[in-house]
Design an enzyme around this catalytic site. Structure first.
Site: not given
Length: 256
Positions: A140, A153
């Protein structure tokens, strides 16, 4: 470089992005094995693949559980998996770090990092023995710039980038390429959830949360699932790509 006739294993195969990967790969002539925790979601995704004339198989597995991954490897012993797409992931809590419980932190790392380790550990030996293969880890853009209130995350995706680069050095000499694909904000259910949680946390509207997030991208928009799937195919068409990270974020930059 053709993908025709190869077999790909896609984790998180029942989710929107996993389904997009499967459809793109099947369209390129790849046999797809869809792996995930929900048999119903996997069956629906596989049906989409077969509807477009592709070949698909499903297998239920919790990538964070070593015993489950071992069973999966045994179940797929008849498949010549030369392409592994580690797409399974969880978004985790949207709160300041001090308000995040240890079990919430552990869950994010269990799926986003441990799951990739276990899948690579199970399927890489076949690739290195054959002298060919590709691993693409879905990271990501959040692993490369701050994302406030999303510490577990972001930290997990930073860890995944380090795993990718190190593993590329280990298995590259055996003919296996390892790379990562880092999408930015991909339009879909996960981002919708994050926008709702951000709105609750900050007191803004869901629409304002989405506009603020998208404004950080040079193109001022979210990325579409199909764009990410096409990026995967483009990466696999570059045989010299190894130990690299491809940013597909519409030009997402860190907030000021």
């Amino acid at each position: 470089m053709t993908l025709q006739g190869r077999t790909a294993l896609v984790t998180g195969g029942g989710g929107p992005l996993g389904r997009a990967f499967a459809l793109a790969l099947a369209g390129a002539g790849v046999r797809v094995v869809l792996v995930g925790r929900s048999e119903r979601a996997l069956t629906e995704a596989a049906a989409r693949v077969t509807e477009q004339g592709g070949a698909a198989r499903t297998a239920v597995c919790d990538v964070a559980d070593p015993a489950s991954v071992t069973r999966l490897a045994t179940e797929l012993a008849d498949e010549d998996v030369s392409l592994l797409v580690n797409n399974a992931g969880v978004a985790g809590p949207v709160r300041p770090l001090v308000d995040i419980e240890p079990d919430e932190w552990d869950e994010v790392f269990a799926v986003n990092v441990r799951g990739v380790y276990l899948m690579c550990r199970a399927f890489l030996p076949r690739m290195t023995a054959a002298g060919r293969g590709d691993v693409v880890n879905v990271a990501s853009v959040s692993g490369k710039r701050p994302l406030l209130n999303r510490t577990p995350y972001t930290a997990s995706k930073m860890a995944l980038l380090g795993l990718t680069r190190t593993l590329a050095g280990e298995v590259g000499p055996h003919g296996v390429s390892v790379n990562s694909l880092s999408p930015g904000p991909v339009r879909g259910p996960r981002m919708d959830r994050n926008f709702r949680l951000t709105a609750e946390l900050t007191g803004c509207s869901v629409q304002e949360a989405e506009r603020d997030f998208a404004s950080r991208a040079a193109l001022g928009r979210l990325v579409e699932e199909e764009e990410v799937a096409r990026a995967l195919l483009a990466m696999l068409a570059m045989p010299g790509l190894c130990g690299a990270d491809i940013d597909l974020s519409a030009g997402m930059i860190a907030p000021a």
